[in-house]
Write an enzyme that holds these catalytic residues in place. Structure first.
Site, mmCIF file in Angstrom:
data_model
loop_
_atom_site.group_PDB
_atom_site.id
_atom_site.type_symbol
_atom_site.label_atom_id
_atom_site.label_comp_id
_atom_site.label_asym_id
_atom_site.label_seq_id
_atom_site.Cartn_x
_atom_site.Cartn_y
_atom_site.Cartn_z
ATOM 1 N N ASP A 181 -6.183 -3.704 -1.779
ATOM 2 C CA ASP A 181 -5.028 -3.343 -0.657
ATOM 3 C C ASP A 181 -4.327 -4.612 -0.169
ATOM 4 O O ASP A 181 -5.019 -5.660 0.384
ATOM 5 C CB ASP A 181 -5.383 -2.383 0.212
ATOM 6 C CG ASP A 181 -4.462 -1.662 0.964
ATOM 7 O OD1 ASP A 181 -3.506 -2.412 1.328
ATOM 8 O OD2 ASP A 181 -4.524 -0.529 1.069
ATOM 9 N N SER A 223 0.843 -1.247 0.013
ATOM 10 C CA SER A 223 -0.004 0.085 0.141
ATOM 11 C C SER A 223 0.753 1.518 -0.072
ATOM 12 O O SER A 223 1.660 1.407 -0.826
ATOM 13 C CB SER A 223 -0.924 0.032 1.032
ATOM 14 O OG SER A 223 -1.902 0.860 1.036
#
Length: 506
Positions: free
Chosen positions: A371, A120
């Site tokens: 994510d 991320s």
């Protein structure tokens, strides 16, 4: 950063460009990215932390107590010693600004990154570091900080404005869910939801509020600016130039704290690429939902792309930062007859899928990514090798101090939030608990008071996050310096665990 500053005449020893933007005046005009950067680094305390960082550097005459943290060393152009490490950065949304401060200190301390990994926000920063460097021995922090200082993060919320307003109504700036919304406030939220029913339906169908196309354009633009259009370009940037920048193994009997010692006197054998583990120096983590797999880019790219060398590396980062519900998932392949199916789509029990991600079903026609933090927010195990004593360490940077307070479970949102955080951090915590030696290599940045989705951080709060990252890095390196022979002790611990078979299976 949404800020308008002014140009004044001032001096800055280390940052000459600081003369462009130290103070505001009545006659203001927009500043360039260079000037915004200069104003950023002049924030009180940052230069003092940078000077402290330089005191850790090995091979500098005035540093009689440098840090020793690696056995892979090379000579810097100024004659000082470069120490090579692996670096892993955790996810954390806009909190990733602190990563840049942490890396600033490491680079000023003479530390460079042989391999890098992240999830991320960590993937964003790792990607930028890899792209902006002229080669792995170069510093990255100035260029990444210029990018940071000129970025309007709020533009990344590129969905219907209603969702920006909704986030502000429900989430505090420190990232906590608001629990004191009045009755009339709740009525107002319900009314706005009715008025924005079409926007809500659109986000529901798209599985996320924001398409993240602005982010994708932003990152692609910066990659291209530094000569990176494909994965092949990025790999070339990360490739060590060992013919012109040799890396050596530190002698076991070298006297690292002898500031008068020549660099040559510290060196044993010259290291080859195979000895440095350069097979895959970049590792970015994402979660693929259709096969329920943890994917590591670019090593797993051939599962999803016919020609991985030509892939725009923005794809890797975009898939890693797709916060569920907030950003729409990243998709690849063919859906409803549109697009190109994944390689070997429909094939049953493909050997490559089994070997790489242990998936035994049919190869999907398309893939859906969210994510990577949903599975591994702090992938510290990316460069782990349990079979040998390490030549260089894997340093990890977490955002936020881990599990220092009890969680209040008084509502359904509390329950869901705690379950989500427990699951996304479980694998990484479990690895460190089974490999406690790694805890010596992990630093945590205090991000108290900041929310990971606060895309409207003021310049002052951005600077505070950056400085907190610097402070965490200085404290981390001071811990190693205070430990004396900490690197030798760490290597011996790892050797004992390998030799005696005490390490639990990874």
């Amino acid at each position: 950063m949404n800020v308008v500053l002014s140009k004044t005449q001032t001096s800055a020893k280390r940052f000459p460009a600081a003369a462009m933007g130290a103070a505001a005046s009545k006659n203001t005009e927009p500043l360039t990215a260079e000037a915004r950067f200069a104003n950023f680094v002049k924030e009180e305390g940052i230069e003092a932390l940078a000077a402290h960082a330089r005191s850790f550097r090995e091979g500098v005459a005035e540093n009689d107590n440098p840090i020793i943290i690696s056995d892979a060393i090379s000579r810097a152009p100024d004659g000082s010693t470069i120490q090579w490490v692996q670096l892993v950065l955790a996810g954390g949304g806009v909190l990733g600004i602190a990563h840049v401060g942490f890396v600033y200190v490491l680079e000023e301390a003479g530390i460079r990154f042989l391999g890098m990994g992240g999830t991320s926000a960590g993937a964003i920063n790792v990607g930028l570091i890899a792209a902006v460097r002229s080669d792995p021995a170069a510093v990255s922090w100035e260029e990444t900080l210029k990018i940071l200082a000129s970025t309007e993060f709020k533009n990344f919320e590129d969905g219907n404005p209603y969702f920006v307003e909704l986030r502000k109504s429900l989430v505090s700036k420190d990232g906590s869910v608001k629990k004191d919304i009045s009755f009339f406030g709740k009525v107002g939220l319900a009314s706005k939801a009715l008025l924005n029913a079409n926007a809500i339906k659109g986000a529901w169908d798209a599985m996320g509020a924001h398409p993240a196309e602005t982010f994708r354009t932003w990152l692609t633009g910066h990659f291209v600016r530094y000569g990176v259009k494909t994965q092949e370009d990025l790999a070339a940037k990360m490739k060590l130039q060992l013919d012109t920048n040799a890396i050596y193994r530190r002698k076991d009997d070298a006297a690292p704290y002898d500031v008068a010692a020549r660099f040559e006197d510290k060196c044993a054998d010259r290291l080859a690429e195979s000895q440095l583990g350069q097979q895959q120096p970049l590792k970015l983590v994402t979660a693929e939902l259709r096969t329920q797999s943890k994917i590591v880019w670019p090593e797993d790219a051939e599962l999803f792309y016919a020609d991985p060398k030509t892939v725009n590396p923005t794809d890797y980062v975009r898939s890693s930062m797709s916060v569920p519900g907030f950003f729409q998932p990243f998709r690849l392949g063919q859906a409803k007859g549109v697009g190109v199916a994944l390689p070997n789509a429909g094939k049953t029990e493909d050997d490559n899928w089994k070997a790489r991600v242990n998936f035994h079903g049919p190869v999907p026609h398309n893939a859906v990514f969210v994510d990577g933090g949903t599975l591994s927010n702090f992938p510290i195990a990316l460069f782990h090798n349990l079979t040998r004593k390490p030549l260089l360490p894997t340093l990890g940077v977490q955002l936020g101090v881990d599990r220092t307070e009890l969680q209040e479970i008084k509502s359904v949102p509390d329950l869901i939030g705690s379950m989500y955080n427990s699951s996304r951090l479980l694998l990484d915590r479990d690895f460190i608990e089974r490999n406690p030696d790694y805890s010596q290599l992990v630093a945590s940045v205090d991000t108290t008071g900041f929310g990971f989705l606060d895309f409207e951080l003021s310049p002052e709060r951005q600077q505070e996050l950056f400085k907190r990252g610097m402070k965490a890095a200085v404290d981390f390196l001071e811990g190693w310096r205070a430990g004396g022979n900490k690197w030798e002790n760490y290597k011996q611990l790892r050797q004992d665990m390998v030799t005696m078979g005490k390490r639990k299976p990874a």
